[in-house]
Design a protein around this motif. Structure first.
Motif, PDB file in Angstrom:
ATOM      1  N   ALA A 116       0.760  -1.349   0.019  1.00 43.11           N
ATOM      2  CA  ALA A 116      -0.088  -0.002  -0.099  1.00 43.11           C
ATOM      3  C   ALA A 116       0.825   1.396   0.074  1.00 43.11           C
ATOM      4  O   ALA A 116       2.142   1.070   0.182  1.00 43.11           O
ATOM      5  CB  ALA A 116      -0.801   0.062   1.449  1.00 43.11           C
ATOM      6  N   GLY A 117       0.081   2.363  -0.065  1.00 46.04           N
ATOM      7  CA  GLY A 117       1.020   3.645  -0.165  1.00 46.04           C
ATOM      8  C   GLY A 117       0.359   4.442   1.023  1.00 46.04           C
ATOM      9  O   GLY A 117      -0.790   4.582   1.217  1.00 46.04           O
ATOM     10  N   THR A 118       1.095   5.228   1.815  1.00 45.72           N
ATOM     11  CA  THR A 118       0.668   5.964   2.845  1.00 45.72           C
ATOM     12  C   THR A 118      -0.515   6.943   2.573  1.00 45.72           C
ATOM     13  O   THR A 118      -1.287   7.310   3.110  1.00 45.72           O
ATOM     14  CB  THR A 118       1.576   6.543   3.839  1.00 45.72           C
ATOM     15  OG1 THR A 118       2.487   7.262   2.795  1.00 45.72           O
ATOM     16  CG2 THR A 118       2.455   5.756   4.589  1.00 45.72           C
ATOM     17  N   GLU A 119      -0.145   7.461   1.023  1.00 46.82           N
ATOM     18  CA  GLU A 119      -0.903   8.638   0.602  1.00 46.82           C
ATOM     19  C   GLU A 119      -1.920   8.191  -0.503  1.00 46.82           C
ATOM     20  O   GLU A 119      -2.317   8.974  -1.437  1.00 46.82           O
ATOM     21  CB  GLU A 119      -0.293   9.865   0.207  1.00 46.82           C
ATOM     22  CG  GLU A 119       0.571  10.511   1.258  1.00 46.82           C
ATOM     23  CD  GLU A 119       1.330  11.604   1.016  1.00 46.82           C
ATOM     24  OE1 GLU A 119       0.920  12.497   0.256  1.00 46.82           O
ATOM     25  OE2 GLU A 119       2.547  11.717   1.279  1.00 46.82           O
ATOM     26  N   ASP A 120      -2.208   6.933  -0.717  1.00 48.29           N
ATOM     27  CA  ASP A 120      -3.044   6.361  -1.694  1.00 48.29           C
ATOM     28  C   ASP A 120      -4.455   6.632  -1.369  1.00 48.29           C
ATOM     29  O   ASP A 120      -5.132   5.791  -0.355  1.00 48.29           O
ATOM     30  CB  ASP A 120      -2.909   4.832  -1.928  1.00 48.29           C
ATOM     31  CG  ASP A 120      -3.686   4.335  -3.006  1.00 48.29           C
ATOM     32  OD1 ASP A 120      -4.463   4.993  -3.782  1.00 48.29           O
ATOM     33  OD2 ASP A 120      -3.319   3.236  -3.552  1.00 48.29           O
ATOM     34  N   VAL A 121      -5.215   7.400  -2.269  1.00 48.25           N
ATOM     35  CA  VAL A 121      -6.675   7.801  -1.755  1.00 48.25           C
ATOM     36  C   VAL A 121      -7.669   6.893  -2.717  1.00 48.25           C
ATOM     37  O   VAL A 121      -8.711   6.821  -2.427  1.00 48.25           O
ATOM     38  CB  VAL A 121      -7.003   9.150  -2.132  1.00 48.25           C
ATOM     39  CG1 VAL A 121      -6.233  10.280  -0.742  1.00 48.25           C
ATOM     40  CG2 VAL A 121      -6.740   9.733  -3.441  1.00 48.25           C
ATOM     41  N   ILE A 122      -6.955   6.135  -3.712  1.00 47.83           N
ATOM     42  CA  ILE A 122      -7.916   5.479  -4.367  1.00 47.83           C
ATOM     43  C   ILE A 122      -7.929   4.054  -3.889  1.00 47.83           C
ATOM     44  O   ILE A 122      -9.074   3.433  -3.814  1.00 47.83           O
ATOM     45  CB  ILE A 122      -7.141   5.323  -5.983  1.00 47.83           C
ATOM     46  CG1 ILE A 122      -7.315   6.545  -6.579  1.00 47.83           C
ATOM     47  CG2 ILE A 122      -8.073   4.288  -6.895  1.00 47.83           C
ATOM     48  CD1 ILE A 122      -6.705   6.613  -8.017  1.00 47.83           C
ATOM     49  N   SER A 123      -6.714   3.477  -3.372  1.00 46.91           N
ATOM     50  CA  SER A 123      -6.681   1.980  -2.627  1.00 46.91           C
ATOM     51  C   SER A 123      -6.124   2.261  -1.381  1.00 46.91           C
ATOM     52  O   SER A 123      -5.151   2.211  -1.097  1.00 46.91           O
ATOM     53  CB  SER A 123      -5.749   1.116  -3.426  1.00 46.91           C
ATOM     54  OG  SER A 123      -6.269   0.899  -4.665  1.00 46.91           O
ATOM     55  N   PRO A 124      -7.161   2.829  -0.353  1.00 48.74           N
ATOM     56  CA  PRO A 124      -6.449   3.352   0.739  1.00 48.74           C
ATOM     57  C   PRO A 124      -5.826   2.478   1.582  1.00 48.74           C
ATOM     58  O   PRO A 124      -6.389   1.146   1.678  1.00 48.74           O
ATOM     59  CB  PRO A 124      -7.914   3.711   1.529  1.00 48.74           C
ATOM     60  CG  PRO A 124      -8.778   3.896   0.738  1.00 48.74           C
ATOM     61  CD  PRO A 124      -8.505   3.223  -0.590  1.00 48.74           C
ATOM     62  N   GLU A 125      -4.913   2.804   2.357  1.00 46.26           N
ATOM     63  CA  GLU A 125      -4.051   1.781   3.233  1.00 46.26           C
ATOM     64  C   GLU A 125      -4.871   0.936   4.335  1.00 46.26           C
ATOM     65  O   GLU A 125      -4.626  -0.295   4.163  1.00 46.26           O
ATOM     66  CB  GLU A 125      -2.860   2.657   4.165  1.00 46.26           C
ATOM     67  CG  GLU A 125      -2.225   1.913   5.146  1.00 46.26           C
ATOM     68  CD  GLU A 125      -1.205   2.939   6.086  1.00 46.26           C
ATOM     69  OE1 GLU A 125      -1.101   3.869   5.555  1.00 46.26           O
ATOM     70  OE2 GLU A 125      -1.007   2.383   7.197  1.00 46.26           O
ATOM     71  N   ALA A 126      -5.824   1.581   4.908  1.00 44.91           N
ATOM     72  CA  ALA A 126      -6.628   0.871   5.811  1.00 44.91           C
ATOM     73  C   ALA A 126      -7.483  -0.225   5.224  1.00 44.91           C
ATOM     74  O   ALA A 126      -7.605  -1.603   5.742  1.00 44.91           O
ATOM     75  CB  ALA A 126      -7.474   1.844   6.684  1.00 44.91           C
ATOM     76  N   GLU A 127      -8.028  -0.052   4.034  1.00 46.90           N
ATOM     77  CA  GLU A 127      -8.695  -0.972   3.288  1.00 46.90           C
ATOM     78  C   GLU A 127      -7.868  -2.115   2.836  1.00 46.90           C
ATOM     79  O   GLU A 127      -8.352  -3.376   2.785  1.00 46.90           O
ATOM     80  CB  GLU A 127      -9.351  -0.337   2.072  1.00 46.90           C
ATOM     81  CG  GLU A 127     -10.489  -1.368   1.342  1.00 46.90           C
ATOM     82  CD  GLU A 127     -10.959  -0.606   0.275  1.00 46.90           C
ATOM     83  OE1 GLU A 127     -11.281   0.425   0.356  1.00 46.90           O
ATOM     84  OE2 GLU A 127     -11.081  -1.129  -0.726  1.00 46.90           O
ATOM     85  N   MET A 128      -6.522  -1.798   2.386  1.00 46.72           N
ATOM     86  CA  MET A 128      -5.502  -3.067   2.018  1.00 46.72           C
ATOM     87  C   MET A 128      -5.237  -3.530   3.297  1.00 46.72           C
ATOM     88  O   MET A 128      -5.055  -4.938   2.978  1.00 46.72           O
ATOM     89  CB  MET A 128      -4.450  -2.326   1.412  1.00 46.72           C
ATOM     90  CG  MET A 128      -4.992  -1.573  -0.144  1.00 46.72           C
ATOM     91  SD  MET A 128      -3.463  -1.076  -1.113  1.00 46.72           S
ATOM     92  CE  MET A 128      -3.080  -2.888  -1.594  1.00 46.72           C
ATOM     93  N   ARG A 129      -4.934  -3.038   4.247  1.00 48.76           N
ATOM     94  CA  ARG A 129      -4.628  -3.639   5.564  1.00 48.76           C
ATOM     95  C   ARG A 129      -5.418  -4.782   5.934  1.00 48.76           C
ATOM     96  O   ARG A 129      -5.437  -5.791   6.201  1.00 48.76           O
ATOM     97  CB  ARG A 129      -4.360  -2.803   6.718  1.00 48.76           C
ATOM     98  CG  ARG A 129      -3.840  -3.372   7.764  1.00 48.76           C
ATOM     99  CD  ARG A 129      -3.707  -2.411   8.967  1.00 48.76           C
ATOM    100  NE  ARG A 129      -2.820  -1.162   8.697  1.00 48.76           N
ATOM    101  CZ  ARG A 129      -1.577  -1.286   9.037  1.00 48.76           C
ATOM    102  NH1 ARG A 129      -1.028  -2.281   9.269  1.00 48.76           N
ATOM    103  NH2 ARG A 129      -0.889  -0.243   8.663  1.00 48.76           N
ATOM    104  N   GLU A 130      -6.949  -4.474   5.791  1.00 48.94           N
ATOM    105  CA  GLU A 130      -8.107  -5.232   6.112  1.00 48.94           C
ATOM    106  C   GLU A 130      -8.263  -6.403   5.208  1.00 48.94           C
ATOM    107  O   GLU A 130      -8.283  -7.608   5.884  1.00 48.94           O
ATOM    108  CB  GLU A 130      -9.362  -4.337   5.928  1.00 48.94           C
ATOM    109  CG  GLU A 130     -10.600  -5.050   6.785  1.00 48.94           C
ATOM    110  CD  GLU A 130     -11.749  -4.157   6.561  1.00 48.94           C
ATOM    111  OE1 GLU A 130     -11.777  -2.603   6.687  1.00 48.94           O
ATOM    112  OE2 GLU A 130     -12.861  -4.428   6.290  1.00 48.94           O
ATOM    113  N   PHE A 131      -7.971  -6.206   3.968  1.00 46.92           N
ATOM    114  CA  PHE A 131      -8.025  -7.407   3.029  1.00 46.92           C
ATOM    115  C   PHE A 131      -6.836  -8.580   3.293  1.00 46.92           C
ATOM    116  O   PHE A 131      -7.155  -9.724   3.150  1.00 46.92           O
ATOM    117  CB  PHE A 131      -8.676  -7.083   1.640  1.00 46.92           C
ATOM    118  CG  PHE A 131      -7.551  -6.926   0.622  1.00 46.92           C
ATOM    119  CD1 PHE A 131      -6.360  -7.655   0.106  1.00 46.92           C
ATOM    120  CD2 PHE A 131      -7.321  -5.257   0.159  1.00 46.92           C
ATOM    121  CE1 PHE A 131      -5.547  -7.331  -0.868  1.00 46.92           C
ATOM    122  CE2 PHE A 131      -6.526  -4.977  -0.772  1.00 46.92           C
ATOM    123  CZ  PHE A 131      -5.540  -5.974  -1.144  1.00 46.92           C
TER     124      PHE A 131
END
Ligand code: MLT
Length: 275
Positions: free
Chosen positions: A222-237
């Motif tokens: 993930a990227g800390t500033e990714d607003v399209i695929s946010p870090e939190a959502e990526m961490r969750e999946f």
């Protein structure tokens, strides 16, 4: 540079660049670009990954130098079609060994499809700046609206809606040439391809349904500033994939391999080196 005979796909193959012999024990990594980009987004990765792997960087159907099979304005490019092209390419290259698939965003959607439908073909996966969830009804409506508008006014519309969301703050201030290159790639992508891929992405399956069935080691970046695929959502999946490792790249937006190539390459090389 190679094009598979009889295929629509253009790809770069580090194996043929080095003109070494075919070797079934050679580890292979297939790179799948984001939307609406080309294999060139991996320019800073190919030679680095080629130190340990045969690297195949594909222009997905309709993108870059690959031929387009979406001749009508109603056409759509589904993740299944894009995925099947990847399997055909691997077959034509006689890649009998399991390979690593590395996809960014739309390339990640294709990678999820591949892991579900051809699990035996893949040794491991790298999912960069992507989403497991499919689109909400609002998201679908927005994609269809963009598809129509792009067909009406051209690829510039896609660039206008997308560019402001793609990059981290540091990229915007320090790498204007990178932003110009990405803009050029979007503008060069035919409007029909953009519209077709938007429609195809709108129909993609919800990969959250098979995360627990993915048996391969997976690196999620993930990227800390990714607003399209946010870090939190990526961490969750990532937490739902049994053998996943989750990494966040500091100072990266949605295009972490381009924005922070050194940091990105370091985490990927470390993952690839694991037994
Ligand atoms: C991409 O970078 O591939 C896109 O953001 C994918 C998408 O539109 O969901």
């Amino acid at each position: 540079m190679d094009r598979e005979p009889g295929s629509r796909l253009f790809y770069v193959d580090s194996h043929s660049l080095a003109s070494s012999k075919q070797d079934a024990s050679q580890r292979v990594i297939v790179l799948l670009h984001g939307f609406p980009l080309t294999h060139r987004m991996w320019d800073r990765q190919i030679s680095r990954f080629a130190t340990t792997h045969r690297v195949i960087a594909v222009d997905l159907r309709g993108f870059g130098e690959s031929r387009r099979d979406v001749s009508t304005t109603e056409a759509k490019l589904t993740m299944a079609e894009l995925g099947r092209d990847v399997i055909s390419l691997c077959d034509s290259l006689q890649l009998t060994q399991e390979v690593t698939v590395c996809g960014l965003s739309m390339g990640g959607y294709v990678a999820f499809w591949l892991l579900k439908h051809f699990p035996g073909r893949f040794e491991r996966a790298i999912l960069c700046n992507t989403k497991a969830a499919n689109d909400t009804p609002e998201g679908v409506a927005n994609r269809l609206r963009i598809a129509e508008k792009v067909l009406e006014v051209g690829s510039r519309f896609q660039a206008e809606v997308m560019l402001p969301k793609l990059f981290a703050h540091a990229t915007k201030t320090a790498q204007p040439e990178l932003i110009a290159n990405v803009e050029e790639a979007i503008l060069k992508t035919p409007a029909a391809t953009i519209a077709a891929a938007q429609r195809g992405m709108a129909e993609r399956d919800d990969a959250r349904l098979w995360l627990s069935e993915i048996t391969q080691p997976v690196l999620v970046v993930a990227g800390t500033e990714d607003v399209i695929s946010p870090e939190a959502e990526m961490r969750e999946f990532s937490a739902q994939i049994p053998k996943a490792e989750f990494v966040v790249i500091d100072g990266a937006g949605h295009l972490s391999p381009m924005e922070q190539p050194d940091k990105f390459n370091e985490v990927v090389m470390r993952f690839l080196a694991k037994a």
